[in-house]
Design an enzyme around this catalytic site. Structure first.
Site, PDB file in Angstrom:
ATOM      1  CG  LEU A 290      -5.733  -4.091   0.609  1.00 32.43           C
ATOM      2  CD1 LEU A 290      -7.056  -4.735   0.244  1.00 32.43           C
ATOM      3  CD2 LEU A 290      -4.978  -4.934   1.625  1.00 32.43           C
TER       4      LEU A 290
ATOM      5  NE  ARG B 136      -2.070  -1.906  10.841  1.00 31.26           N
ATOM      6  CZ  ARG B 136      -2.405  -0.680  11.217  1.00 31.26           C
ATOM      7  NH1 ARG B 136      -3.584  -0.458  11.766  1.00 31.26           N
ATOM      8  NH2 ARG B 136      -1.585   0.329  11.039  1.00 31.26           N
ATOM      9  CB  CYS B 137      -3.583  -7.076   4.356  1.00 35.12           C
ATOM     10  SG  CYS B 137      -5.246  -6.703   4.942  1.00 35.12           S
ATOM     11  CB  THR B 138      -4.883  -1.986   5.340  1.00 31.29           C
ATOM     12  OG1 THR B 138      -4.943  -2.196   6.754  1.00 31.29           O
ATOM     13  CG2 THR B 138      -6.024  -2.733   4.655  1.00 31.29           C
TER      14      THR B 138
ATOM     15  CG  ASN C 152      -1.658  -1.337   1.319  1.00 32.44           C
ATOM     16  OD1 ASN C 152      -2.415  -1.696   0.442  1.00 32.44           O
ATOM     17  ND2 ASN C 152      -1.391  -2.066   2.388  1.00 32.44           N
TER      18      ASN C 152
END
Length: 467
Positions: free
Chosen positions: A395, A266-268, A238
């Site tokens: 994302l 965290r994926c974000t 991101n």
């Protein structure tokens, strides 16, 4: 003696904090049979009855929040404050999806045939396998189970082997809330032993997965020859863009928190920062100061502001990413290794790290999933947007600016499933639809009302009345 999976404390790998059964393939197959029987019972329950169970679960989660938060910290390593936030949001998911019991579950359709009436009915899909990760090991199961259960499905929950105890904790709350036997089963064990039956059992109707893009791609291939639907929330790289007109103090505070909270797991999380060239020196200095202000330590220590990574193998992968960037000529602005403190030597710690890179370096493209920020300058808005979109992932993306024109154009041009302005790349609420583009996810969104679509199917009916 029944074989077990040991769970070790990320803050001190010498300490075993839990054990769960290493289930056999036969035990997993039996869990599927129980789930099919539970599905028949649960599907027959009315939506309001299902909602009552979810609402009671939310109450029980909140009443036992301290116990759940401590379990989270001991398994995952995040700070107690971060764990408490995760517990609170878990309860919110069950409350939110319980409210859908009073929403329409279909519609009446016009029918051109005399004396006839048509309708579109919403039904559950059946038995759902939920495969969840170790980074948000309570919130992610809640995000999947709450919509699955309110829609009338049964579920098997396969938590990550590093964090299985908190999944069992949630299942216990649901059982205490009145969820009938068989409707939810927790599967624990070694993937090499149970994956064939987990993915190949004839009772499986749908798979919802959160984890790496590599595993998500494997699942797509494994299920491709069967009529089993797949929802996959996968990786991210991101980007946050900071323009020269931005409030730099706000940008520095927000980017630092989005990068280093939960140790970057965290994926974000913000992992790439694109700074318009005139603002780069000042912003880098601010970020260096903020990175240096984190206190590393065990998550249960009140003084800790950043805990360890979840496991030793992952710590070593993150350090390898940093070493590779250093070898490729990247500049280390802050951090770059393990902390030197003797008290932390048995934990899975990585310093908050800031690295200046060019877009051709591996750190710019590879998901690190740790407290590492890759920074590069841009000459103007158009180049910055191009760099933000220069990824196989899609994302989350953010822009920092005081220009309304730039804000509107960025939200239009950013190739990401979540786009924010003067806000972090992370932090989406339970009613906000969530999911990425490109290699970050499948077409099915999670959260919000679109989150129900994956767990339901449409049946169109028509009746001609005899009178």
């Amino acid at each position: 003696m029944t074989p077990t999976v040991q769970v070790r404390d990320p803050a001190d790998q010498r300490s075993v904090v839990g054990e769960v059964p290493a289930m056999t393939a036969a035990e997993v197959a039996a869990a599927y049979e129980r789930a099919r029987a539970g599905f028949r019972t649960w599907r027959a329950a009315g939506p309001l009855d299902r909602a009552a169970v979810l609402s009671r679960c939310a109450i029980l989660v909140r009443e036992n929040a301290d116990d759940g938060a401590v379990t989270l910290v001991r398994e995952n390593g995040k700070t107690l404050a971060e764990a408490r936030t995760e517990v609170a949001k878990t309860a919110d998911f069950f409350d939110y999806y319980a409210s859908f019991a009073r929403q329409p579950w279909g519609e009446i359709l016009a029918d051109a045939r005399p004396g006839s009436q048509a309708s579109a009915r919403v039904e559950p899909v059946g038995v759902v396998l939920a495969i969840t990760p170790w980074n948000d090991p309570l919130l992610t199961p809640a995000r999947k189970l709450a919509p699955a259960l309110i829609a009338g499905n049964a579920a098997l929950l396969k938590p990550a082997s590093q964090t299985p105890g908190i999944a069992q904790w949630l299942a216990q709350r649901l059982a205490a809330a009145g969820l009938p036997a068989g409707v939810l089963g927790v599967v624990t064990g070694y993937n090499r032993e149970i994956s064939p039956v987990l993915l190949g059992h004839e009772e499986l109707d749908a798979v919802t997965f959160t984890g790496s893009t590599e595993v998500g791609t494997m699942l797509r291939g494994a299920l491709a020859t069967r009529n089993v639907r797949l929802q996959a929330e996968m990786g991210g790289k991101n980007a946050s863009v900071v323009l020269a007109d931005a409030d730099l103090e706000l940008a520095a505070d927000t980017v630092a928190a989005a990068t280093f909270a939960q140790a970057g797991q965290r994926c974000t999380a913000t992992s790439r920062l694109i700074v318009e060239s005139p603002a780069a020196p000042a912003l880098l200095d601010m970020l260096r100061q903020r990175a240096g202000g984190y206190v590393l330590g065990p998550g249960l220590d009140p003084a800790t502001t950043m805990g360890p990574l979840a496991m030793a193998a992952h710590r070593d992968e993150v350090l390898a990413h940093i070493d590779r960037a250093r070898a490729e000529g990247a500049g280390i602005v802050a951090g770059g290794g393990k902390p030197a403190a003797e008290a932390l030597k048995y934990g899975c710690y990585v310093e908050p790290t800031i690295v200046t890179v060019g877009p051709g370096l591996s750190l710019w493209r590879d998901e690190v999933f740790g407290p590492v920020l890759a920074v590069t300058p841009a000459d103007g808005f158009d180049e910055a947007v191009g760099l933000a979109n220069d990824s196989g992932y899609g994302l989350s993306a953010a822009l920092f600016t005081t220009s309304l024109r730039a804000a509107c154009e960025f939200t239009d041009r950013a190739e990401a499933g979540q786009v924010s302005v003067n806000l972090p790349t992370s932090g989406w609420d339970v009613h906000h639809p969530f999911g990425g583009f490109r290699d970050s996810g499948s077409p099915f969104k999670e959260q919000g009302s679109p989150g129900l679509r994956f767990y339901t199917r449409i049946k169109t009916t028509a009746v001609r009345f005899a009178w």
